[in-house]
Each structure stands twice: as structure tokens, then as C-alpha cells.
Design a protein around this motif. Sequence first.
Motif, PDB file in Angstrom:
ATOM      1  N   HIS A 139       0.709  -1.217  -0.017  1.00  0.00           N
ATOM      2  CA  HIS A 139      -0.043   0.133  -0.001  1.00  0.00           C
ATOM      3  C   HIS A 139       0.776   1.364  -0.064  1.00  0.00           C
ATOM      4  O   HIS A 139       0.643   2.208  -0.861  1.00  0.00           O
TER       5      HIS A 139
ATOM      6  N   HIS B  78       4.180   7.596   5.684  1.00  0.00           N
ATOM      7  CA  HIS B  78       2.672   7.772   6.332  1.00  0.00           C
ATOM      8  C   HIS B  78       2.085   6.832   7.077  1.00  0.00           C
ATOM      9  O   HIS B  78       1.206   7.031   7.911  1.00  0.00           O
ATOM     10  N   ASP B  79       2.304   5.419   6.877  1.00  0.00           N
ATOM     11  CA  ASP B  79       1.681   4.474   7.730  1.00  0.00           C
ATOM     12  C   ASP B  79       2.466   3.971   8.577  1.00  0.00           C
ATOM     13  O   ASP B  79       2.131   2.735   8.974  1.00  0.00           O
TER      14      ASP B  79
ATOM     15  N   ASP C 253      -2.991   8.682  -0.940  1.00  0.00           N
ATOM     16  CA  ASP C 253      -3.588   7.636  -0.129  1.00  0.00           C
ATOM     17  C   ASP C 253      -4.980   7.202  -0.435  1.00  0.00           C
ATOM     18  O   ASP C 253      -5.381   5.996  -0.268  1.00  0.00           O
TER      19      ASP C 253
HETATM   20 MG    MG Z   1      -2.186   4.725   3.936  1.00  0.00          MG
END
Ligand code: MG
Length: 380
Positions: free
Chosen positions: A87, A116-117, A199
Motif C-alpha cells: 500500500h 505515512h503508515d 493515499d
Molecule cells: Mg495509507
Amino acid sequence: MTSHGSVENVAACPAALAAREAALLAPYAMHSSASRGRKHAEPPHAYRGPFQRDRDRITHSAAFRRLSDKTQVFTGGLGYHRTRLTHTLEVASISRTLARALALNEDLVEALALAHDLGHPPYGHAGEDALDDCLRPYGGFSHNRQALRIVELLEQRYPAFPGLNLSIEVLEGQQTRYERQQDVVGRPLLEVQVVEAADSVAYDTHDVDDALELGLFTLDDLDTVPLWHQAAGRVRRRWQALSGKELKRAVLHELIDWQVGDLLDVGRQRTHDWALDSIEAVRAAPWCISANEELAALKRELEQFLFDRVYRHAQVIALRNEAQAELRAMFAGYCHRPELLPDSYRARVAEVGLERSVGDYLAGMTDRYARHEYRRLFAP
Ligand code: MG
């Protein structure tokens, strides 16, 4: 004297980078030379710009490697094609496409996307909700805030400072994700907005793909969703004979193209209409990089469909409940027996509190490791 030009180029790096960015980036982009630097000051690198360096620190972190064994939507034995890592790479890819087309800083966008994750705990949002419940009396848990804890404190990779000592702009971008719902003063950089938009493009599209592969719904079910129906209509007009997996793949490509093309149209229009000619103008303007209203409404319908048909699916709910019960048992178990924590987490208890340190440890686990440790230490 050497005949290699590289030695001079290396010595001239910050100036060469500034010249390169001045030629390639828009005035509304974040230029490396305007960076506010790092919390712990460091000299410029010989041949990498500051945001390239941030990107490299992120990809070399333990938290980044662990994304390969964390699920987006926890479906346990059902299997799910995307992991947090794939992802993240899709988000980085879409973000860079947007950034280049809008003449934004690709290095910064890539660092933001890859980070970001980082804060996601095991078991997807099921794990996040369980940890948030466990930590409610101690300030709660949010994956966006946890990503900041990881890059500012928990990663121990450099002798000179805790965390990764990333550029202020990367930290600020992640902070914005955490505070997004609140009314923050000033808008984030366009590089941050691009990653937010990418995203959304990535997960709306790949969650459909994975759920189809899992058999949670069919192509016929999807045809009731207007966003899918419109994209499929365009694909069928071009290739009448497509069906099944071939049709699915073509519609998924169409969906990504549609959304990315729309973001570029909207972004170009607004940067022009709002005369965004500096970082200050970006911060004073409304949110710039978002889908047009019609597409945004269609996306919300798709997300509602996914919510009903995937996240509320009976099998997914059963797995979610099981995973949450295990995490809660582990939280209680480690709090009851802190001697089971690794040294580095026990050492932070005095500073951050036992419960937070247990939360940090659990959040860092991969899905497989969490299950392994649960069975080894806490299973009845
Ligand atoms: Mg994400």
C-alpha cells in the motif's frame, strides 16, 4: 587534479541542488534550501539533499521493514493481497506522479509517503481500535501519532540522537495527518496534500481489488456503485469483449487514471486561480489538492459500499473480534508482567509510563509476531 567531474559536483551539492530545484520546481513547491532543518542540527550531506536523506532513513528503519507483515484490512487466514508495505509503495508511486506533474518536490513527497503508515499496529484498524481502548486512560492510541513517536523516539539507529532526526517538513506533514480533523492554523504544504490525496486513491482502488479477489462481493455487486459503473462503462465502450478479471483490471486502471487526472486538473486550476506563488500563499489558501465535488461524492459512495461489504463482512468481523481479544490479553499480560518486555521498552517505562511502553511494543509488532507471542505467552 582528477578528470572526474563528480568531485566538484559533490562539493557543490547544496548549491547544485538549489539550482536544480529552482529550474524544476514551481514557486509553490517546498524547495530544499528553504527547509527549516532538523531538531538535532547536522551538516548537509555530500551528495544527497535533505529530503532524499529523510527518505533513505525511513526505508532503512525497522518500522518500515515491518510494514511487509502488517495487513491493511485484517483478514487473517482469508488472505489479503495488499500489505501496509505494498500500500505504502502504491501511495509513494501515485504521490510522485502527482508531484512531478505539479512541479512539487518529489523527494519530500516520497519521504512523506513512505512514512505515512509507519505507525500502524498489527491487525489493521482492528488492532488500532483495540490499542486505543486499552490506552484510553493514558491518552489513547492513533497510528498517525504513533508514526511520529517512531521517527522521533522509538527507532534507535544513530548514536547522536533518538529516532531518525527527519527534516521538520516531514515531521510537520505527519503531524498534520494526526491533526487533520482539528482546525489547524494554516494549511499544510502541497507536498503533504498530495500524499493525502494519493493515499485515498490507492486504498479506494486496491480495497476493491482485494475484496473481489477474496470473494467478499462480485463485479455485478460493484456495478450498483456509481463510481465503478461509470468507469466500467468507459472501459466497455473501448473494449466490448472484456469480462471477469480482465474487465476488473481495466476498470481499476481507469479508476486510478480518473482520480489522478482529476486531482491534477483541480490542482492546476486552483494553484492558478488562487495565485499560489509561494509557500506562504499555500499556507494561507484553503485546501488545494482534492477531488472535484462530483468525484468526491462518488468516492464517498464507494467508501460506504466498502464499509458495508468488507469491513462489516461477517467473516471479517469474526477475525477482527478474535484479533482484538488477543491484543487486549497481551496488553493486560505485559502490564501485569513487565519483565516480559524487551530491555529497550522496559528502560522507557520510567519516562513514558508502563502502559504507553507496552502500547509502543505491541504497536511495533507485525501480525505474525503478535500472534506468535500471544500463543507463546498468553493463550489460555
Ligand atoms: Mg495509507
